[in-house]
Every structure is written in C-alpha cells, then in structure tokens.
Design a protein around this motif. Structure first.
Motif, PDB file in Angstrom:
ATOM      1  N   GLN A  32     -21.015  61.672  45.043  1.00 36.17           N
ATOM      2  CA  GLN A  32     -19.852  60.853  45.391  1.00 36.17           C
ATOM      3  C   GLN A  32     -18.851  61.656  46.217  1.00 36.17           C
ATOM      4  O   GLN A  32     -18.288  61.158  47.195  1.00 36.17           O
ATOM      5  CB  GLN A  32     -19.206  60.312  44.112  1.00 36.17           C
ATOM      6  CG  GLN A  32     -20.095  59.322  43.374  1.00 36.17           C
ATOM      7  CD  GLN A  32     -19.570  58.952  42.006  1.00 36.17           C
ATOM      8  OE1 GLN A  32     -19.093  59.819  41.255  1.00 36.17           O
ATOM      9  NE2 GLN A  32     -19.640  57.686  41.656  1.00 36.17           N
ATOM     10  N   ARG A  33     -18.625  62.901  45.819  1.00 32.56           N
ATOM     11  CA  ARG A  33     -17.723  63.775  46.578  1.00 32.56           C
ATOM     12  C   ARG A  33     -18.285  64.023  47.975  1.00 32.56           C
ATOM     13  O   ARG A  33     -17.557  63.986  48.974  1.00 32.56           O
ATOM     14  CB  ARG A  33     -17.542  65.088  45.815  1.00 32.56           C
ATOM     15  CG  ARG A  33     -16.502  66.013  46.406  1.00 32.56           C
ATOM     16  CD  ARG A  33     -16.260  67.215  45.525  1.00 32.56           C
ATOM     17  NE  ARG A  33     -15.513  66.876  44.316  1.00 32.56           N
ATOM     18  CZ  ARG A  33     -16.059  66.723  43.097  1.00 32.56           C
ATOM     19  NH1 ARG A  33     -17.368  66.861  42.939  1.00 32.56           N
ATOM     20  NH2 ARG A  33     -15.318  66.410  42.060  1.00 32.56           N
ATOM     21  N   GLU A  34     -19.583  64.263  48.060  1.00 30.25           N
ATOM     22  CA  GLU A  34     -20.230  64.484  49.356  1.00 30.25           C
ATOM     23  C   GLU A  34     -20.136  63.234  50.232  1.00 30.25           C
ATOM     24  O   GLU A  34     -19.970  63.335  51.453  1.00 30.25           O
ATOM     25  CB  GLU A  34     -21.695  64.873  49.150  1.00 30.25           C
ATOM     26  CG  GLU A  34     -21.890  66.252  48.543  1.00 30.25           C
ATOM     27  CD  GLU A  34     -23.328  66.494  48.127  1.00 30.25           C
ATOM     28  OE1 GLU A  34     -24.210  65.689  48.535  1.00 30.25           O
ATOM     29  OE2 GLU A  34     -23.581  67.461  47.401  1.00 30.25           O
ATOM     30  N   PHE A  47     -18.467  63.011  53.864  1.00 28.26           N
ATOM     31  CA  PHE A  47     -19.289  62.492  54.957  1.00 28.26           C
ATOM     32  C   PHE A  47     -18.594  61.327  55.661  1.00 28.26           C
ATOM     33  O   PHE A  47     -18.565  61.256  56.895  1.00 28.26           O
ATOM     34  CB  PHE A  47     -20.636  62.035  54.371  1.00 28.26           C
ATOM     35  CG  PHE A  47     -21.491  61.221  55.294  1.00 28.26           C
ATOM     36  CD1 PHE A  47     -22.168  61.814  56.354  1.00 28.26           C
ATOM     37  CD2 PHE A  47     -21.639  59.863  55.097  1.00 28.26           C
ATOM     38  CE1 PHE A  47     -22.963  61.058  57.198  1.00 28.26           C
ATOM     39  CE2 PHE A  47     -22.425  59.099  55.933  1.00 28.26           C
ATOM     40  CZ  PHE A  47     -23.101  59.702  56.993  1.00 28.26           C
ATOM     41  N   ALA A  48     -18.003  60.427  54.878  1.00 29.53           N
ATOM     42  CA  ALA A  48     -17.308  59.274  55.453  1.00 29.53           C
ATOM     43  C   ALA A  48     -16.083  59.708  56.261  1.00 29.53           C
ATOM     44  O   ALA A  48     -15.787  59.142  57.316  1.00 29.53           O
ATOM     45  CB  ALA A  48     -16.899  58.302  54.349  1.00 29.53           C
ATOM     46  N   LEU A  49     -15.376  60.710  55.784  1.00 30.76           N
ATOM     47  CA  LEU A  49     -14.214  61.228  56.514  1.00 30.76           C
ATOM     48  C   LEU A  49     -14.639  61.914  57.819  1.00 30.76           C
ATOM     49  O   LEU A  49     -14.033  61.700  58.872  1.00 30.76           O
ATOM     50  CB  LEU A  49     -13.438  62.207  55.643  1.00 30.76           C
ATOM     51  CG  LEU A  49     -12.603  61.593  54.513  1.00 30.76           C
ATOM     52  CD1 LEU A  49     -12.132  62.679  53.548  1.00 30.76           C
ATOM     53  CD2 LEU A  49     -11.417  60.817  55.069  1.00 30.76           C
ATOM     54  N   PHE A  54      -7.350  57.093  56.787  1.00 27.05           N
ATOM     55  CA  PHE A  54      -6.066  56.861  56.139  1.00 27.05           C
ATOM     56  C   PHE A  54      -5.043  56.507  57.214  1.00 27.05           C
ATOM     57  O   PHE A  54      -5.078  57.025  58.328  1.00 27.05           O
ATOM     58  CB  PHE A  54      -5.616  58.101  55.362  1.00 27.05           C
ATOM     59  CG  PHE A  54      -6.589  58.539  54.310  1.00 27.05           C
ATOM     60  CD1 PHE A  54      -6.888  57.700  53.245  1.00 27.05           C
ATOM     61  CD2 PHE A  54      -7.221  59.776  54.386  1.00 27.05           C
ATOM     62  CE1 PHE A  54      -7.797  58.088  52.268  1.00 27.05           C
ATOM     63  CE2 PHE A  54      -8.120  60.173  53.417  1.00 27.05           C
ATOM     64  CZ  PHE A  54      -8.419  59.322  52.364  1.00 27.05           C
ATOM     65  N   GLY A  55      -4.136  55.593  56.878  1.00 25.16           N
ATOM     66  CA  GLY A  55      -3.140  55.135  57.847  1.00 25.16           C
ATOM     67  C   GLY A  55      -2.537  53.826  57.384  1.00 25.16           C
ATOM     68  O   GLY A  55      -2.231  53.663  56.193  1.00 25.16           O
ATOM     69  N   PRO A 114      -3.395  51.364  52.904  1.00 24.40           N
ATOM     70  CA  PRO A 114      -3.227  52.748  53.375  1.00 24.40           C
ATOM     71  C   PRO A 114      -4.560  53.428  53.693  1.00 24.40           C
ATOM     72  O   PRO A 114      -4.587  54.587  54.099  1.00 24.40           O
ATOM     73  CB  PRO A 114      -2.530  53.429  52.196  1.00 24.40           C
ATOM     74  CG  PRO A 114      -3.041  52.686  51.007  1.00 24.40           C
ATOM     75  CD  PRO A 114      -3.196  51.253  51.452  1.00 24.40           C
ATOM     76  N   TYR A 115      -5.673  52.706  53.495  1.00 19.64           N
ATOM     77  CA  TYR A 115      -6.976  53.278  53.856  1.00 19.64           C
ATOM     78  C   TYR A 115      -7.909  52.159  54.300  1.00 19.64           C
ATOM     79  O   TYR A 115      -7.706  50.989  53.994  1.00 19.64           O
ATOM     80  CB  TYR A 115      -7.577  54.060  52.686  1.00 19.64           C
ATOM     81  CG  TYR A 115      -8.166  53.215  51.574  1.00 19.64           C
ATOM     82  CD1 TYR A 115      -9.541  53.095  51.409  1.00 19.64           C
ATOM     83  CD2 TYR A 115      -7.350  52.534  50.669  1.00 19.64           C
ATOM     84  CE1 TYR A 115     -10.090  52.334  50.389  1.00 19.64           C
ATOM     85  CE2 TYR A 115      -7.884  51.775  49.652  1.00 19.64           C
ATOM     86  CZ  TYR A 115      -9.255  51.672  49.510  1.00 19.64           C
ATOM     87  OH  TYR A 115      -9.786  50.906  48.502  1.00 19.64           O
ATOM     88  N   PHE A 116      -8.918  52.560  55.057  1.00 20.31           N
ATOM     89  CA  PHE A 116      -9.875  51.580  55.560  1.00 20.31           C
ATOM     90  C   PHE A 116     -11.255  52.217  55.590  1.00 20.31           C
ATOM     91  O   PHE A 116     -11.409  53.382  55.962  1.00 20.31           O
ATOM     92  CB  PHE A 116      -9.481  51.116  56.961  1.00 20.31           C
ATOM     93  CG  PHE A 116     -10.288  49.947  57.460  1.00 20.31           C
ATOM     94  CD1 PHE A 116     -10.140  48.693  56.890  1.00 20.31           C
ATOM     95  CD2 PHE A 116     -11.200  50.102  58.498  1.00 20.31           C
ATOM     96  CE1 PHE A 116     -10.884  47.616  57.345  1.00 20.31           C
ATOM     97  CE2 PHE A 116     -11.946  49.029  58.954  1.00 20.31           C
ATOM     98  CZ  PHE A 116     -11.786  47.780  58.377  1.00 20.31           C
ATOM     99  N   PHE A 117     -12.252  51.446  55.193  1.00 22.38           N
ATOM    100  CA  PHE A 117     -13.642  51.914  55.178  1.00 22.38           C
ATOM    101  C   PHE A 117     -14.455  51.004  56.083  1.00 22.38           C
ATOM    102  O   PHE A 117     -14.585  49.816  55.821  1.00 22.38           O
ATOM    103  CB  PHE A 117     -14.193  51.877  53.746  1.00 22.38           C
ATOM    104  CG  PHE A 117     -15.545  52.514  53.602  1.00 22.38           C
ATOM    105  CD1 PHE A 117     -15.663  53.868  53.288  1.00 22.38           C
ATOM    106  CD2 PHE A 117     -16.705  51.776  53.771  1.00 22.38           C
ATOM    107  CE1 PHE A 117     -16.907  54.457  53.150  1.00 22.38           C
ATOM    108  CE2 PHE A 117     -17.952  52.353  53.637  1.00 22.38           C
ATOM    109  CZ  PHE A 117     -18.056  53.707  53.325  1.00 22.38           C
TER     110      PHE A 117
END
Length: 217
Positions: free
Chosen positions: A5-7, A11-13, A20-21, A32-35
């Motif tokens: 999950q951390r990886e 990876f997504a970042l 974030f924005g 404040p975030y978008f995926f």
C-alpha cells in the motif's frame, strides 16, 4: 499500512496519478486530493498497477472463479491483475470483460474471455455513484453467475451527497451483501503524508475535508 500500500502511494505520486491541491469533483465538493487512474497509460505503469491490484486481491482473500473487468477502464486493469497473479503469486486467474455493444457475428455475445461462471470478482478503478458497478452486477447475474466481491484502487471513504450518510462503497456492499476492497483508502494516504513529514499544509487540508465529508465511525 502494508508495504504494497505504501509502495502504491509512492508509485501514484511519482506518476502524478495522485495529486494534492484543489480539485472540483462531480459532487460539487472541492477536494484537497485527486486520484486519476486514467494516467496508468503505459506498459510500465500498467505492469506496476497489476502488481498492486494482485497484492490487494490476495490480501482480501476473495474466493473467486473469474475476474471481471467492466468496459472500458476495467479491461486493462483486469488483464494486468490476472497476469500479475500468475507471475507474482503463482495463481491461475481466469478473466473476462464485456463489450459495450453485443457482437452479432463471429463468436457473438457481449463477454470476451472466460465465461462468467461461479464466483466473480469485479476489478475496476473507483466507485463513485455506483452506476458502473451496478451495470457489472447486472451482467454477472444475466450470466447466472454470482458476485463474490469488488476490488478498486481507492476508497475515498466519504459520505455520498445523497443524504444517506453512507459512502458509495458502503451502499454497494449493503445492497449486494458482498465485500468491496480497495488497494488504499484516504486514511492510508493521510498516514503516508504524516510519515513523510513534508506534507503539513496538505495534510491539514485533508483532515479538514475528512472532518466535513468523511464517514462517521
């Protein structure tokens, strides 16, 4: 939070899938975030996303016969997941996906791949209003198969704007009596931000958003 999950967040970042924005959502809320799972659009990123979905699927311990990827975004996701399950976990993973329009020549039908029989797990990117997943459930039932679970990338864990006090994922779970699992949730993202210690401003906004729209335990 588990290692995969951390990886996945890292990876997504790195691939700007997670940002974030300030983002205006279809619901009218400012997040404040978008995926954006649509940015998993290369061989490299698709190979990686398959590994994360496969790890989450194994972690969820779903009992299934076939993986189903709803057209269109679910098609590459289910293919990548099935491949990773075989190469990374040594598990045979039959899969199928649907056509938007039924084919009336050749082999015909609206399902490509393994016939939908037995227990089915749906692999998709997100659940928002629940419309897409309901279409998948109708397809599964029309083939006289059974929905065993649903796996998505992210659970935003926020209440739907319909006043029910439930999230879209909770609504799907309760309506169909099946588990819905995600690779990560909003809480995982916030935990990651806190660990890094370099997202103080962004994390504060995430906490405000969760306080206003997050599920109340």
């Amino acid at each position: 939070m588990k290692a995969y999950q951390r990886e996945f967040i890292e990876f997504a970042l790195e691939n700007q899938v997670l940002k974030f924005g300030s983002f205006l959502l279809k619901s009218g809320r400012t997040s404040p975030y978008f995926f954006n799972a649509g940015l998993f659009n290369s061989g490299k990123t698709l190979g990686s996303i398959g590994r994360f979905y496969a790890a989450a699927l194994v972690d969820a311990e779903f009992n299934y016969d076939v993986l189903f990827g709803p057209a269109y975004k679910g098609i590459p996701l289910v293919c990548a997941t099935a491949l990773a399950l075989t190469t990374e976990h040594g598990q045979e993973a039959p899969f199928a996906f649907n056509r938007k329009e039924k084919k009336d020549h050749g082999e015909g039908g609206d399902i490509v791949g393994t016939p939908l029989q037995g227990q089915i797990v749906v692999v998709d990117d997100v659940i928002t209003a629940g419309t897409a997943i309901n279409e998948s459930i109708e397809i599964i039932r029309a083939n006289k198969a059974h929905l065993a679970g649903v796996l998505v990338a992210v659970d935003r864990a926020e209440v739907a704007p319909d006043g029910s006090g439930k999230s879209a994922i909770q609504a799907v779970q309760e309506k169909n009596g099946v588990p819905v699992r995600a690779i990560i949730t909003m809480d995982h993202i916030m935990e990651f931000m806190a660990e890094k210690g370099t997202y103080e401003k962004e994390l504060a906004l995430m906490k405000e958003y969760k306080a206003e729209y997050g599920l109340k335990n």
